[in-house]
Design an enzyme around this catalytic site. Structure first.
Site, mmCIF file in Angstrom:
data_model
loop_
_atom_site.group_PDB
_atom_site.id
_atom_site.type_symbol
_atom_site.label_atom_id
_atom_site.label_comp_id
_atom_site.label_asym_id
_atom_site.label_seq_id
_atom_site.Cartn_x
_atom_site.Cartn_y
_atom_site.Cartn_z
ATOM 1 N N ASP A 1 -16.940 -54.903 -18.677
ATOM 2 C CA ASP A 1 -16.933 -53.452 -18.928
ATOM 3 C C ASP A 1 -16.029 -53.129 -20.123
ATOM 4 O O ASP A 1 -15.226 -52.194 -20.073
ATOM 5 C CB ASP A 1 -16.475 -52.689 -17.685
ATOM 6 C CG ASP A 1 -16.846 -51.199 -17.743
ATOM 7 O OD1 ASP A 1 -17.764 -50.842 -18.522
ATOM 8 O OD2 ASP A 1 -16.212 -50.402 -17.026
ATOM 9 N N ARG B 1 -7.667 -40.690 -13.313
ATOM 10 C CA ARG B 1 -8.468 -40.706 -12.080
ATOM 11 C C ARG B 1 -9.769 -41.453 -12.349
ATOM 12 O O ARG B 1 -10.379 -41.300 -13.409
ATOM 13 C CB ARG B 1 -8.757 -39.275 -11.636
ATOM 14 C CG ARG B 1 -9.398 -39.149 -10.264
ATOM 15 C CD ARG B 1 -9.489 -37.696 -9.854
ATOM 16 N NE ARG B 1 -8.196 -37.155 -9.471
ATOM 17 C CZ ARG B 1 -7.750 -37.134 -8.207
ATOM 18 N NH1 ARG B 1 -8.489 -37.617 -7.243
ATOM 19 N NH2 ARG B 1 -6.573 -36.603 -7.937
ATOM 20 N N GLY B 2 -10.173 -42.275 -11.389
ATOM 21 C CA GLY B 2 -11.401 -43.044 -11.526
ATOM 22 C C GLY B 2 -12.288 -42.878 -10.323
ATOM 23 O O GLY B 2 -12.045 -42.034 -9.446
ATOM 24 N N ARG B 3 -13.317 -43.717 -10.257
ATOM 25 C CA ARG B 3 -14.314 -43.599 -9.183
ATOM 26 C C ARG B 3 -13.709 -43.877 -7.808
ATOM 27 O O ARG B 3 -14.091 -43.277 -6.814
ATOM 28 C CB ARG B 3 -15.463 -44.578 -9.465
ATOM 29 C CG ARG B 3 -16.662 -44.439 -8.542
ATOM 30 C CD ARG B 3 -17.911 -45.036 -9.163
ATOM 31 N NE ARG B 3 -17.760 -46.438 -9.476
ATOM 32 C CZ ARG B 3 -18.377 -47.438 -8.834
ATOM 33 N NH1 ARG B 3 -19.176 -47.151 -7.817
ATOM 34 N NH2 ARG B 3 -18.221 -48.683 -9.183
ATOM 35 N N PHE B 4 -12.761 -44.823 -7.751
ATOM 36 C CA PHE B 4 -12.225 -45.232 -6.449
ATOM 37 C C PHE B 4 -10.753 -44.891 -6.245
ATOM 38 O O PHE B 4 -10.175 -45.268 -5.231
ATOM 39 C CB PHE B 4 -12.408 -46.746 -6.263
ATOM 40 C CG PHE B 4 -13.845 -47.158 -6.213
ATOM 41 C CD1 PHE B 4 -14.716 -46.612 -5.293
ATOM 42 C CD2 PHE B 4 -14.332 -48.103 -7.108
ATOM 43 C CE1 PHE B 4 -16.041 -46.993 -5.247
ATOM 44 C CE2 PHE B 4 -15.649 -48.494 -7.074
ATOM 45 C CZ PHE B 4 -16.515 -47.938 -6.143
ATOM 46 N N THR C 1 -6.755 -43.219 -8.083
ATOM 47 C CA THR C 1 -5.930 -42.412 -8.972
ATOM 48 C C THR C 1 -4.853 -43.278 -9.605
ATOM 49 O O THR C 1 -4.390 -44.255 -9.009
ATOM 50 C CB THR C 1 -5.267 -41.273 -8.166
ATOM 51 O OG1 THR C 1 -6.284 -40.559 -7.453
ATOM 52 C CG2 THR C 1 -4.531 -40.302 -9.072
#
Length: 271
Positions: free
Chosen positions: A132, A17-20, A22
Site C-alpha cells: 500500500d 484516524r483510519g479504518r480500524f 485512531t
C-alpha cells in the site's frame, strides 16, 4: 484505554484516524519525548485478512526496525478490545500534502524517491511486501527524512515467494493484483513508480471518475507523459518511470535496480 499504556505514556490529542482505529500523540516522561500511538479497535476486524494484518503489523515493524526510512516501532500494548502500537512521531504533513497543489522539482523528487526505494529494498531483502505504498503513507521525521509508514497491509512472501490477496489503493495498485494473479514484491515498485509520477506531475498516471474506471485505467497501463505537464521533465526521469510502471513484471525494475538508475544516483540532476 489500556492501563499499561497510560502508566507508561501521557495520552495527548488525536492526530489521525483510519479504518480500524485512531492515532494519538503521546508523551513519555521516561525519555522526555513525544511519540505516535496507533490504537486499533479489534472489534472492528470482521474477517480473517484484517485479523492477520493486525497480528502481522507489529511483527513486521519489529523485523524492519531500525531503518532510517521506515517508521520505528517503540512499544506495543494490548488489551481485550485494542492493540496499541507506539511509533516515532513524524511531522503532521505527508508526501500527499506536499504534492497536493503542485509538482515538486526533479532534485527534490529524486531525494524523496531514493529514500523511499532504500526502505523498499530493505523490506524486500527481508521478504516483506508493503502492498500500500502511496503518498499518504510517506511521512517525514523532524529532520525532513522520508519515513515509509502504515504496514497494516504488509505481508511476508512465504516459501513460494508469491501472494494472491487483493490489497492496495486504486490509483497506486499494480495491475497483477487487480487481475487476481499470484504476485510478488514488485507490486511495491509499480506503486513507487506511481508515487514518483505523482511527484513530478502533480497527478497520478491512471485516473477515472469512479473506482471501477481507475481500475480499468490501471489494467490498461497506458503510461503517457502529457507535454503540458512533462515538458520540463528530463528523459532520465521518464526512463525510470517506464521501468517502474511496467506491466511486464519480469522487466519491471527491482528496488536495487532503481537505486542504481542514473536519475537516482545523480539526484535528479542532468548528466
Amino acid at each position: 484505554m489500556c492501563e499499561s499504556l497510560k502508566n507508561t505514556y501521557q495520552i495527548c490529542e488525536e492526530i489521525g484516524r483510519g479504518r480500524f482505529g485512531t492515532i494519538y500523540r503521546v508523551f513519555s516522561p521516561a525519555t522526555n519525548e513525544f511519540y505516535a500511538c496507533k490504537t486499533i479497535n479489534k472489534t472492528l476486524l470482521t474477517d480473517d485478512t484484517d485479523r492477520e494484518c493486525l497480528q502481522n503489523e507489529p511483527k513486521i515493524l519489529s523485523l524492519l526496525s531500525p531503518h532510517p526510512n521506515i517508521t520505528h516501532l517503540h512499544a506495543l500494548f494490548e488489551d481485550d478490545d485494542s492493540l496499541h502500537i507506539v511509533l516515532e512521531l513524524c511531522q503532521s504533513h505527508t508526501l500527499y500534502d506536499l504534492v497536493l497543489h503542485q509538482p515538486v522539482s526533479e532534485s527534490e523528487a529524486a531525494s524523496h524517491m531514493q529514500q523511499l526505494l532504500s526502505a523498499v529494498a530493505h523490506m524486500h531483502r527481508l521478504g516483506v511486501v508493503h502492498r500500500d505504498i502511496k503518498p499518504e503513507n510517506v511521512l517525514f521525521d523532524s529532520r525532513g527524512r522520508v519515513k515509509l509508514a502504515d504496514f497494516g497491509s504488509a505481508c511476508w512472501l512465504g516459501e513460494e515467494g508469491v501472494v494472491t490477496s487483493v490489497v492496495g489503493t486504486p490509483y497506486y495498485v499494480a495491475p497483477e493484483v487487480l487481475m487476481g494473479r499470484e504476485y510478488d514484491e514488485k507490486v511495491d515498485l509499480w506503486s513507487a513508480g506511481v508515487v514518483l509520477y505523482t511527484m513530478l506531475a502533480g497527478m497520478p498516471p491512471f485516473y477515472g471518475e469512479t473506482v471501477t474506471e481507475i481500475f480499468e485505467a490501471v489494467l490498461r497501463g497506458n503510461l503517457r507523459f502529457p507535454t503540458k505537464v512533462f515538458r520540463n521533465v528530463s528523459m532520465e526521469a521518464k526512463d525510470l518511470l517506464r521501468k517502474l510502471i511496467c506491466r511486464d513484471v519480469s522487466r519491471r525494475f527491482s528496488a536495487e535496480q532503481a537505486l542504481r538508475h542514473p536519475w537516482i544516483v545523480n539526484r535528479g540532476e542532468a548528466t
